[in-house]
Scaffold this motif. Sequence first.
Motif, PDB file in Angstrom:
ATOM      1  N   PRO A 235       0.812  -1.223   0.000  1.00 13.07           N
ATOM      2  CA  PRO A 235       0.000   0.000   0.000  1.00 13.07           C
ATOM      3  C   PRO A 235       0.845   1.272   0.000  1.00 13.07           C
ATOM      4  O   PRO A 235       0.495   2.251  -0.682  1.00 13.07           O
ATOM      5  CB  PRO A 235      -0.824  -0.119   1.284  1.00 13.07           C
ATOM      6  N   ALA A 236       1.942   1.274   0.765  1.00 10.48           N
ATOM      7  CA  ALA A 236       2.799   2.466   0.783  1.00 10.48           C
ATOM      8  C   ALA A 236       3.398   2.723  -0.599  1.00 10.48           C
ATOM      9  O   ALA A 236       3.439   3.865  -1.075  1.00 10.48           O
ATOM     10  CB  ALA A 236       3.901   2.284   1.823  1.00 10.48           C
ATOM     11  N   TRP A 237       3.847   1.651  -1.261  1.00 11.87           N
ATOM     12  CA  TRP A 237       4.439   1.819  -2.583  1.00 11.87           C
ATOM     13  C   TRP A 237       3.399   2.274  -3.600  1.00 11.87           C
ATOM     14  O   TRP A 237       3.669   3.163  -4.433  1.00 11.87           O
ATOM     15  CB  TRP A 237       5.068   0.500  -3.028  1.00 11.87           C
ATOM     16  N   ARG A 238       2.204   1.690  -3.554  1.00 13.26           N
ATOM     17  CA  ARG A 238       1.164   2.097  -4.495  1.00 13.26           C
ATOM     18  C   ARG A 238       0.725   3.531  -4.266  1.00 13.26           C
ATOM     19  O   ARG A 238       0.454   4.266  -5.221  1.00 13.26           O
ATOM     20  CB  ARG A 238      -0.036   1.149  -4.370  1.00 13.26           C
ATOM     21  N   THR A 239       0.644   3.948  -3.010  1.00 13.63           N
ATOM     22  CA  THR A 239       0.291   5.335  -2.730  1.00 13.63           C
ATOM     23  C   THR A 239       1.328   6.284  -3.325  1.00 13.63           C
ATOM     24  O   THR A 239       0.981   7.301  -3.943  1.00 13.63           O
ATOM     25  CB  THR A 239       0.177   5.554  -1.215  1.00 13.63           C
ATOM     26  N   TRP A 240       2.601   5.955  -3.141  1.00 16.69           N
ATOM     27  CA  TRP A 240       3.660   6.803  -3.706  1.00 16.69           C
ATOM     28  C   TRP A 240       3.639   6.761  -5.229  1.00 16.69           C
ATOM     29  O   TRP A 240       3.788   7.788  -5.894  1.00 16.69           O
ATOM     30  CB  TRP A 240       5.022   6.325  -3.196  1.00 16.69           C
ATOM     31  N   ARG A 241       3.432   5.563  -5.789  1.00 11.65           N
ATOM     32  CA  ARG A 241       3.502   5.412  -7.238  1.00 11.65           C
ATOM     33  C   ARG A 241       2.379   6.158  -7.949  1.00 11.65           C
ATOM     34  O   ARG A 241       2.605   6.794  -8.978  1.00 11.65           O
ATOM     35  CB  ARG A 241       3.436   3.924  -7.605  1.00 11.65           C
ATOM     36  N   HIS A 242       1.161   6.086  -7.422  1.00 12.33           N
ATOM     37  CA  HIS A 242       0.012   6.604  -8.168  1.00 12.33           C
ATOM     38  C   HIS A 242      -0.324   8.054  -7.832  1.00 12.33           C
ATOM     39  O   HIS A 242      -1.086   8.681  -8.588  1.00 12.33           O
ATOM     40  CB  HIS A 242      -1.195   5.701  -7.927  1.00 12.33           C
ATOM     41  N   GLN A 243       0.195   8.597  -6.713  1.00 13.37           N
ATOM     42  CA  GLN A 243       0.068  10.030  -6.433  1.00 13.37           C
ATOM     43  C   GLN A 243      -1.371  10.523  -6.595  1.00 13.37           C
ATOM     44  O   GLN A 243      -1.662  11.455  -7.359  1.00 13.37           O
ATOM     45  CB  GLN A 243       1.002  10.816  -7.348  1.00 13.37           C
ATOM     46  N   ILE A 244      -2.291   9.917  -5.845  1.00 13.33           N
ATOM     47  CA  ILE A 244      -3.714  10.237  -6.016  1.00 13.33           C
ATOM     48  C   ILE A 244      -4.091  11.461  -5.185  1.00 13.33           C
ATOM     49  O   ILE A 244      -3.668  11.608  -4.040  1.00 13.33           O
ATOM     50  CB  ILE A 244      -4.578   9.031  -5.597  1.00 13.33           C
ATOM     51  N   GLN A 245      -4.908  12.309  -5.782  1.00  8.64           N
ATOM     52  CA  GLN A 245      -5.456  13.435  -5.047  1.00  8.64           C
ATOM     53  C   GLN A 245      -6.854  13.772  -5.563  1.00  8.64           C
ATOM     54  O   GLN A 245      -7.238  13.401  -6.674  1.00  8.64           O
ATOM     55  CB  GLN A 245      -4.550  14.658  -5.138  1.00  8.64           C
ATOM     56  N   VAL A 246      -7.616  14.452  -4.724  1.00  9.46           N
ATOM     57  CA  VAL A 246      -8.993  14.818  -5.043  1.00  9.46           C
ATOM     58  C   VAL A 246      -8.992  15.996  -6.015  1.00  9.46           C
ATOM     59  O   VAL A 246      -8.234  16.955  -5.849  1.00  9.46           O
ATOM     60  CB  VAL A 246      -9.760  15.181  -3.760  1.00  9.46           C
ATOM     61  N   SER A 258     -20.098  11.931  -5.417  1.00 10.17           N
ATOM     62  CA  SER A 258     -18.988  11.290  -6.126  1.00 10.17           C
ATOM     63  C   SER A 258     -17.734  12.111  -5.906  1.00 10.17           C
ATOM     64  O   SER A 258     -17.751  13.343  -6.044  1.00 10.17           O
ATOM     65  CB  SER A 258     -19.282  11.190  -7.628  1.00 10.17           C
ATOM     66  N   VAL A 259     -16.657  11.421  -5.537  1.00  8.53           N
ATOM     67  CA  VAL A 259     -15.359  12.068  -5.339  1.00  8.53           C
ATOM     68  C   VAL A 259     -14.515  11.769  -6.576  1.00  8.53           C
ATOM     69  O   VAL A 259     -14.213  10.608  -6.868  1.00  8.53           O
ATOM     70  CB  VAL A 259     -14.667  11.536  -4.072  1.00  8.53           C
ATOM     71  N   HIS A 260     -14.171  12.813  -7.315  1.00  7.02           N
ATOM     72  CA  HIS A 260     -13.358  12.662  -8.518  1.00  7.02           C
ATOM     73  C   HIS A 260     -11.884  12.773  -8.141  1.00  7.02           C
ATOM     74  O   HIS A 260     -11.495  13.637  -7.335  1.00  7.02           O
ATOM     75  CB  HIS A 260     -13.738  13.730  -9.544  1.00  7.02           C
ATOM     76  N   LEU A 261     -11.071  11.928  -8.741  1.00  5.32           N
ATOM     77  CA  LEU A 261      -9.671  11.791  -8.356  1.00  5.32           C
ATOM     78  C   LEU A 261      -8.782  11.829  -9.580  1.00  5.32           C
ATOM     79  O   LEU A 261      -9.195  11.473 -10.685  1.00  5.32           O
ATOM     80  CB  LEU A 261      -9.460  10.459  -7.622  1.00  5.32           C
ATOM     81  N   THR A 262      -7.563  12.252  -9.373  1.00  7.63           N
ATOM     82  CA  THR A 262      -6.562  12.201 -10.418  1.00  7.63           C
ATOM     83  C   THR A 262      -5.313  11.550  -9.851  1.00  7.63           C
ATOM     84  O   THR A 262      -5.113  11.502  -8.630  1.00  7.63           O
ATOM     85  CB  THR A 262      -6.240  13.603 -10.967  1.00  7.63           C
ATOM     86  N   ARG A 279      -7.929   6.563   2.443  1.00 10.63           N
ATOM     87  CA  ARG A 279      -7.647   7.452   3.565  1.00 10.63           C
ATOM     88  C   ARG A 279      -7.342   8.835   2.990  1.00 10.63           C
ATOM     89  O   ARG A 279      -6.331   9.015   2.302  1.00 10.63           O
ATOM     90  CB  ARG A 279      -6.458   6.946   4.400  1.00 10.63           C
ATOM     91  N   PHE A 280      -8.222   9.784   3.246  1.00  9.67           N
ATOM     92  CA  PHE A 280      -8.061  11.136   2.727  1.00  9.67           C
ATOM     93  C   PHE A 280      -7.304  11.969   3.758  1.00  9.67           C
ATOM     94  O   PHE A 280      -7.786  12.171   4.880  1.00  9.67           O
ATOM     95  CB  PHE A 280      -9.425  11.749   2.419  1.00  9.67           C
ATOM     96  N   LEU A 281      -6.123  12.430   3.402  1.00  9.32           N
ATOM     97  CA  LEU A 281      -5.236  13.112   4.340  1.00  9.32           C
ATOM     98  C   LEU A 281      -5.748  14.514   4.668  1.00  9.32           C
ATOM     99  O   LEU A 281      -6.559  15.086   3.951  1.00  9.32           O
ATOM    100  CB  LEU A 281      -3.822  13.185   3.760  1.00  9.32           C
ATOM    101  N   GLY A 282      -5.224  15.030   5.791  1.00  9.23           N
ATOM    102  CA  GLY A 282      -5.494  16.417   6.131  1.00  9.23           C
ATOM    103  C   GLY A 282      -6.827  16.654   6.803  1.00  9.23           C
ATOM    104  O   GLY A 282      -7.325  17.780   6.835  1.00  9.23           O
ATOM    105  N   VAL A 326      -4.326  11.363  -1.069  1.00  6.86           N
ATOM    106  CA  VAL A 326      -5.028  10.136  -0.708  1.00  6.86           C
ATOM    107  C   VAL A 326      -4.039   8.996  -0.527  1.00  6.86           C
ATOM    108  O   VAL A 326      -3.127   8.811  -1.342  1.00  6.86           O
ATOM    109  CB  VAL A 326      -6.057   9.750  -1.788  1.00  6.86           C
ATOM    110  N   VAL A 327      -4.229   8.230   0.558  1.00  2.00           N
ATOM    111  CA  VAL A 327      -3.497   6.990   0.789  1.00  2.00           C
ATOM    112  C   VAL A 327      -4.453   5.840   0.476  1.00  2.00           C
ATOM    113  O   VAL A 327      -5.609   5.855   0.915  1.00  2.00           O
ATOM    114  CB  VAL A 327      -3.005   6.891   2.250  1.00  2.00           C
ATOM    115  N   VAL A 328      -3.982   4.855  -0.290  1.00  2.00           N
ATOM    116  CA  VAL A 328      -4.868   3.765  -0.705  1.00  2.00           C
ATOM    117  C   VAL A 328      -4.290   2.418  -0.303  1.00  2.00           C
ATOM    118  O   VAL A 328      -3.077   2.240  -0.193  1.00  2.00           O
ATOM    119  CB  VAL A 328      -5.113   3.770  -2.226  1.00  2.00           C
TER     120      VAL A 328
END
Length: 470
Positions: A235-246, A258-262, A279-282, A326-328
């Motif tokens: 999960p840590a590697w995928r979170t870093w690799r995909h760099q997801i944010q709202v 609906s939460v749109h993500l990039t 997990r939505f940070l902040g 976002v952490v996934v």
Amino acid sequence: MTATTSHPGPSVPFVADRHPARSRVRRDAAVRYVAVAALWLALLGVDWMWAADGGLQALTAWDTALTSLGQITGLASAALLLAQVLLMARVPALEAAFGRDRLVSIHRLVGLWSFNLLVAHLVLITWGYAAGSITAWPATFWELMWQYPGMLLAVGATVALVLVVVTSVRAARRRLRYESWHLLHLYGYLGAALALPHQLWTGQQFLARPAVTAVWWTVWALVFAAVLVWRVALPAWRTWRHQIQVTGVVPEAPGVVSVHLTGRRLHRLVEPGQFLVWRFLGRQGWTRGKPYSVSSAPTSRSARVTVAAVGPASTAAADLQPGTRVVVEGAYGRLTRRARTRRKVLLIGAGSGLAPLRALAEGLDYAPGEAVLIERYREHPLFAAELDHLAATRGLGVVRLPGRRRADGSWVGPGFDGDDDERVLRGWVPDVAERDVYVCGPPAWTQSVREAALAAGVPAAQIHSEDFGW
């Protein structure tokens, strides 16, 4: 009740693989057979250890029989505890072969038997050491706890596992938030870790056979390594690799957004129909993840989840701000094309359970007429314009059935009085038995759909559903 339909539109160019992924179906079946065989071999292995150490001969006298039975129940409990940890390690091969809900169900069953055998081990072994005297049991237990190596750790393991079992009872789960239950459930890992030294420091079968001890240490090390790799490192590697944010939040219906993500390469992270733990940070409580399915087919740069306000975390999704990181963890579930065995498919969803089916309607390959989606809703349909667009451009058949259920145990509304659920299903989809049926919704409603599909002649292997409850 009035049903509305969107009929398939004209055919458009669509490049598709015309054959279901039978090789993946066979591979998943092989993984299931191997997993079940491995569990039985482990149980047979500890039985052999017990018998080879004189366990059967010890059954001839009362006190030695108690000790011997305490040993075999302890060994079997340890083997099942090992399996229990592995089932929840998020091993990709097991996740793909069984699906999240089946793994959770098996995990609960294995955990219940492991705990029952643990209690039997505790009672029987102490009773045996007390020379078969029940009145001497408390004093003997106290002596064992303080004088035998690893016994205090074993008691701590038992307390941790009791906490997990108690909070897993359905009545307790109803009174706990998902986030609280999930945090308490992590004590299962603590219980497993604390139980291991007792097994190896005082277990007669391990002390007499250094080779067996080495194998047991190795197996446990591999299991805990699997937990660290698949539940922490990946999960840590995928979170870093995909760099997801709202990128934005869009209302879909009252209480549903609906939460749109990039991000980067999101189509490699999750398939249509799968879910991730988000997990939505902040914001307060960001450490407590929530499982949400993607509600559109992910592209390289974009994805979407649709959230119904059923708790504090999901309600707070409406207030997410653009730029939130976002952490996934995941993706999980096999409510995907992986489970598909037929060209024709039927998607049946209710409420927010439509989200993964909406993604499947976009992500599956099918020709006009090969896919039908039935939506049950009370007042407001979800993704109406999007589904109508898929009907016009891809040939998706859409049937909307509004209103409350006509009765408990039924999946349809009040407008079909006089017709049983099976006839209603056949009425809308006459060739239902020739289709893969994907179902997602509340557990009781999903079960009623499943029963109607079975009665309509759909083989059980062609019915695919996942319960996202806990």
